[in-house]
Structures are given as structure tokens and as C-alpha cells.
Design a protein around this motif. Structure first.
Motif, PDB file in Angstrom:
ATOM      1  N   TRP A  16       0.834  -1.199   0.000  1.00 18.03           N
ATOM      2  CA  TRP A  16       0.000   0.000   0.000  1.00 18.03           C
ATOM      3  C   TRP A  16       0.872   1.254   0.000  1.00 18.03           C
ATOM      4  CZ3 TRP A  16      -0.030   3.603   3.976  1.00 18.03           C
ATOM      5  CH2 TRP A  16      -0.959   4.641   3.837  1.00 18.03           C
ATOM      6  N   ALA A  17       1.908   1.275   0.868  1.00 17.10           N
ATOM      7  CA  ALA A  17       2.789   2.435   0.985  1.00 17.10           C
ATOM      8  C   ALA A  17       3.584   2.655  -0.293  1.00 17.10           C
ATOM      9  CB  ALA A  17       3.727   2.277   2.183  1.00 17.10           C
ATOM     10  N   ALA A  18       3.995   1.578  -0.952  1.00 18.48           N
ATOM     11  CA  ALA A  18       4.767   1.709  -2.195  1.00 18.48           C
ATOM     12  C   ALA A  18       3.921   2.350  -3.291  1.00 18.48           C
ATOM     13  CB  ALA A  18       5.273   0.347  -2.647  1.00 18.48           C
ATOM     14  N   ARG A  47       9.025   6.970  -2.151  1.00 22.34           N
ATOM     15  CA  ARG A  47       9.326   6.020  -1.073  1.00 22.34           C
ATOM     16  C   ARG A  47      10.389   6.542  -0.120  1.00 22.34           C
ATOM     17  NH1 ARG A  47       9.472   0.606  -4.820  1.00 22.34           N
ATOM     18  NH2 ARG A  47       7.335   0.800  -5.527  1.00 22.34           N
ATOM     19  N   SER A  48      11.155   7.551  -0.528  1.00 20.06           N
ATOM     20  CA  SER A  48      12.271   8.013   0.300  1.00 20.06           C
ATOM     21  C   SER A  48      11.809   8.685   1.592  1.00 20.06           C
ATOM     22  CB  SER A  48      13.164   8.974  -0.492  1.00 20.06           C
ATOM     23  OG  SER A  48      12.445  10.142  -0.814  1.00 20.06           O
ATOM     24  N   GLU A  49      10.621   9.260   1.586  1.00 22.05           N
ATOM     25  CA  GLU A  49      10.110   9.920   2.785  1.00 22.05           C
ATOM     26  C   GLU A  49       8.805   9.288   3.272  1.00 22.05           C
ATOM     27  OE1 GLU A  49       9.900  14.129   2.326  1.00 22.05           O
ATOM     28  OE2 GLU A  49      11.908  14.245   1.495  1.00 22.05           O
ATOM     29  N   ASN A  50       8.578   8.071   2.858  1.00 27.21           N
ATOM     30  CA  ASN A  50       7.353   7.368   3.205  1.00 27.21           C
ATOM     31  C   ASN A  50       7.627   6.488   4.435  1.00 27.21           C
ATOM     32  OD1 ASN A  50       5.188   5.564   3.331  1.00 27.21           O
ATOM     33  ND2 ASN A  50       4.855   5.664   1.114  1.00 27.21           N
ATOM     34  N   GLY A  51       7.196   6.945   5.607  1.00 31.01           N
ATOM     35  CA  GLY A  51       7.455   6.241   6.867  1.00 31.01           C
ATOM     36  C   GLY A  51       6.896   4.835   6.885  1.00 31.01           C
ATOM     37  N   ASP A  52       5.671   4.645   6.367  1.00 32.53           N
ATOM     38  CA  ASP A  52       5.072   3.307   6.361  1.00 32.53           C
ATOM     39  C   ASP A  52       5.910   2.354   5.525  1.00 32.53           C
ATOM     40  OD1 ASP A  52       2.887   3.856   7.982  1.00 32.53           O
ATOM     41  OD2 ASP A  52       1.690   4.598   6.296  1.00 32.53           O
TER      42      ASP A  52
END
Length: 161
Positions: free
Chosen positions: A38-40, A45-50
Motif C-alpha cells: 500500500w505504501a509503495a 518512497r524516500s520519505e514514506n514512513g510506512d
């Protein structure tokens, strides 16, 4: 534990390892994979905590699954209740000992993966367990512990029924 030593474990200890393996593989890992997927899909993605946390957690889970798998594969399950010679200390014995200062202590010799000194469960390869192996009631065994040398006299030996 050296690779040439068998990984002795009680049936209950093996069940705990198996339950953790099944829980990680069947429940937690699929849940984290869904979160990472889901997060991808959310873009950067570099600042995506999940995404970052999920990938890190997946690596932790995979490492733990590998360790559990190796330990279960090497496990030699021994049921202490099946012990024939109950007059001597062997794997699974619950032993009451008294030390030089007349302090009684009761310990159960279990697999290294089940050891919990606070609960009186001593791992099979621990110094105390190695010293007690094969001893009978009335025998005295010398143990070298981190705090120094101590002599223990065996007061009783019990096995589960």
C-alpha cells in the motif's frame, strides 16, 4: 551453541518455537507485506514512513523466521517424562540443590532456547547444568560461575509424570 551439539528441547519448548514461527509467517508477515505494498503505491518512497518502517520490519521478521527455522530443524525433542533412570540428573530433571551457604535452589534443566534463569529454567549447556549432569542425590558438584566457584549438593531429583 556449537554446531556439533544437538539442540535438545522439551516438547513444550518446541511448541513455543513453532507457535512463534506460525504467528510470524501466517499473520504478521502478510500484514506487513500489505502495508508495504500500500505504501509503495503512494509514490515517493524516500520519505514514506510506512514504506521504510515496513521494509525494516520485514527484514526483522525474515531474520527471525530463518533463526526459528534453523533451531527447529536442529531440534531434538526429548520428553523428560519418558526418562527411565530417574535417580540421576538428565535432560528435563528438576533438581533441588543446596550451596555452601545453605541456600536451597530448585532448577529445571531445559533446552538452551527455553532457558529463563529467573523462572528456574537452566539451559542444558549452562555451567550449572553441565556440572549437574549424571549426578545423584547426595552428590556434590563444583561449579565455576561468573561470581566464583561454588559447591552444590543435590538434595532431590524429580521428573514430570
Amino acid at each position: 551453541m556449537p554446531p556439533d551439539q544437538p539442540n535438545y528441547i522439551t516438547p513444550a519448548g518446541y511448541a513455543v518455537l513453532r507457535a512463534e514461527y506460525d504467528q510470524l509467517l501466517g499473520e504478521e508477515r502478510p500484514r506487513i507485506v500489505d502495508v508495504v505494498s500500500w505504501a509503495a503505491g503512494n509514490g515517493d518512497r524516500s520519505e514514506n514512513g510506512d514504506y521504510i518502517y515496513g521494509r525494516k520490519r520485514l527484514r526483522e521478521i525474515d531474520r527471525r523466521l530463518g533463526w526459528l527455522s534453523r533451531r527447529m530443524k536442529a531440534a531434538k525433542v526429548i520428553d523428560p517424562a519418558a526418562q527411565i533412570d530417574r535417580s540421576r540428573v538428565f535432560f528435563g530433571a528438576t533438581v533441588t540443590v543446596v550451596d555452601d551457604a545453605d541456600r536451597e535452589r530448585t532448577v529445571t534443566l531445559v533446552g538452551d532456547d527455553e532457558a529463563d534463569a529467573g523462572a528456574g529454567l537452566v539451559g542444558w549447556s549452562a555451567p550449572l547444568a553441565r556440572a549437574l549432569r549424571g549426578a545423584g542425590v547426595g552428590d556434590t558438584r563444583r561449579v565455576t560461575l561468573p561470581g566464583g566457584v561454588c559447591d552444590y549438593e543435590i538434595l532431590s531429583i524429580r521428573y514430570p509424570d
